[in-house]
Enzyme design. Structure first.
Site, mmCIF file in Angstrom:
data_model
loop_
_atom_site.group_PDB
_atom_site.id
_atom_site.type_symbol
_atom_site.label_atom_id
_atom_site.label_comp_id
_atom_site.label_asym_id
_atom_site.label_seq_id
_atom_site.Cartn_x
_atom_site.Cartn_y
_atom_site.Cartn_z
ATOM 1 C CG ASN A 9 31.235 40.734 79.101
ATOM 2 O OD1 ASN A 9 31.319 41.929 79.402
ATOM 3 N ND2 ASN A 9 32.099 39.819 79.512
ATOM 4 C CD1 TRP A 10 28.570 44.877 74.509
ATOM 5 C CD2 TRP A 10 28.268 47.014 75.092
ATOM 6 N NE1 TRP A 10 27.391 45.305 73.942
ATOM 7 C CE2 TRP A 10 27.191 46.618 74.291
ATOM 8 C CE3 TRP A 10 28.295 48.324 75.595
ATOM 9 C CZ2 TRP A 10 26.135 47.478 73.955
ATOM 10 C CZ3 TRP A 10 27.253 49.189 75.273
ATOM 11 C CH2 TRP A 10 26.188 48.762 74.453
ATOM 12 C CE LYS A 11 34.891 39.621 76.926
ATOM 13 N NZ LYS A 11 35.842 38.543 76.717
ATOM 14 C CG HIS A 95 34.003 37.197 82.382
ATOM 15 N ND1 HIS A 95 35.281 37.118 81.882
ATOM 16 C CD2 HIS A 95 33.179 37.029 81.327
ATOM 17 C CE1 HIS A 95 35.223 36.921 80.584
ATOM 18 N NE2 HIS A 95 33.959 36.857 80.215
ATOM 19 C CD GLU A 97 37.810 38.635 79.671
ATOM 20 O OE1 GLU A 97 37.166 39.666 79.918
ATOM 21 O OE2 GLU A 97 37.752 38.049 78.574
ATOM 22 C CD GLU A 167 31.447 33.180 79.534
ATOM 23 O OE1 GLU A 167 30.999 33.596 78.461
ATOM 24 O OE2 GLU A 167 32.135 33.874 80.290
ATOM 25 N N GLY A 173 37.210 34.455 73.587
ATOM 26 C CA GLY A 173 38.022 35.400 72.826
ATOM 27 C C GLY A 173 39.081 34.735 71.964
ATOM 28 C CB SER A 213 34.540 31.778 70.147
ATOM 29 O OG SER A 213 35.777 32.228 70.682
ATOM 30 N N GLY A 234 30.817 37.678 73.990
ATOM 31 C CA GLY A 234 31.762 38.778 74.159
ATOM 32 C C GLY A 234 31.949 39.534 72.859
ATOM 33 N N GLY A 235 33.023 39.224 72.147
ATOM 34 C CA GLY A 235 33.417 39.971 70.954
ATOM 35 C C GLY A 235 32.305 40.238 69.957
HETATM 36 C C1 PEP Z 1 32.928 36.333 77.234
HETATM 37 O O1 PEP Z 1 33.710 37.240 77.430
HETATM 38 O O2 PEP Z 1 32.136 35.997 78.127
HETATM 39 C C2 PEP Z 1 32.985 35.662 75.955
HETATM 40 C C3 PEP Z 1 32.290 34.562 75.804
HETATM 41 O O3 PEP Z 1 33.765 36.240 74.987
HETATM 42 P P1 PEP Z 1 33.856 35.809 73.428
HETATM 43 O O4 PEP Z 1 32.445 35.650 72.934
HETATM 44 O O5 PEP Z 1 34.561 36.939 72.776
HETATM 45 O O6 PEP Z 1 34.609 34.527 73.381
#
Ligand code: PEP
Length: 255
Positions: A9-11, A95, A97, A167, A173, A213, A234-235
């Site tokens: 997920n590039w957000k 998600h 967010e 999640e 994040g 993460s 994500g990141g």
């Molecule tokens: C996400 O945004 O779904 C996520 C899991 O982010 P990260 O891997 O950065 O924690």
């Protein structure tokens, strides 16, 4: 037999140019991987260009959200059909967010999930508790509510094609990953609730992935946890090499 499912997920990152450069490099890095379902989720602006850059590869494309109506006066929104036509086959829904920053509710998640399925998109439905909820011992209660109110009206067949992403919000994040034991405990609970609602076979067949993460250094131990079918990243998915390492690290006996 399901293969591991790994989605990035590039957000709100990457211009169209950067997204295409990434996709060309990434598809080369994972070209030999045959036993992982691999997906990248760019921003809407880059969706079509990324789908074109990933064409005829083993890399699928997801949108990060959708709106449940097919068309109309909904300024700023994007429909399932538009996403399909842009070349995506998946869509992330609910998600944390979107829930926390944009007020998305379980009822919205349900409308979006049904709209996605009706248009032939595979939903990646995110659920998970906040830190306060975990510390108040409300994790299972929150997961139960998100499943009960987010997934009603789906057929067992639709459930088996779904990707559910556990999640924990406190792990997104933050660099703080759930331990494999915590992931397994939550996944076992979620799988049991899905079996209650849709039957044991659909619950077993749907992909249940962990997000929070995930990095090249922890994917293996998370995949070793029981009931973890993959990851939503994500990141660490923003870097093509790191994300390719996560894809490689997810390989275990098909689940
Ligand atoms: C996400 O945004 O779904 C996520 C899991 O982010 P990260 O891997 O950065 O924690």
């Amino acid at each position: 037999m399901r293969h591991p499912f790994i989605a990035g997920n590039w957000k709100m990152h990457k211009t169209v140019h950067d997204a295409v450069v990434y996709t060309k490099e990434f598809r080369r890095l994972v070209a030999d991987v045959t036993e992982v379902e691999i997906v990248i989720a760019p921003a809407f602006t880059a969706l079509h260009a990324v789908a074109e850059a990933a064409r005829n590869s083993n890399v699928g494309v997801a949108a990060q959200d959708l709106y449940w109506e097919a068309r109309g006066a909904f300024t700023g929104e994007v429909s399932a059909e538009m996403i399909r036509e842009a070349g995506a086959e998946y869509v992330i829904i609910g998600h944390s967010e979107r829930r926390a920053l944009f007020g998305e509710t379980d009822a919205d998640v349900n409308r979006k999930t049904r709209a996605a399925l009706a248009a032939g998109l595979t939903p990646i439905v995110c659920i998970g508790e906040t830190l306060a909820e975990r510390e108040a011992n409300r994790t299972f209660e929150v997961l139960d509510r998100q499943i009960r109110d987010g997934l009603p009206g789906l057929t067992p067949e639709q459930l088996s094609a779904l990707v559910v992403a556990y999640e924990p919000v406190w792990a997104i994040g933050t660099g703080r990953t759930a331990t494999p034991a915590q992931a397994e405990q939550a996944h076992t609970h979620i799988r049991a609730r899905l079996a209650d609602g849709f039957g044991p076979d659909p619950a077993r067949e749907c992909h249940l992935v962990y997000g929070g993460s995930v990095k090249p250094g922890n994917i293996r131990e998370l995949m070793e946890a029981g009931d973890v079918d993959g990851a939503l990243v994500g990141g660490a998915s923003l870097d093509a090499e790191a994300f390719a390492e996560i894809v490689a690290g997810s390989l275990k006996a098909p689940v």
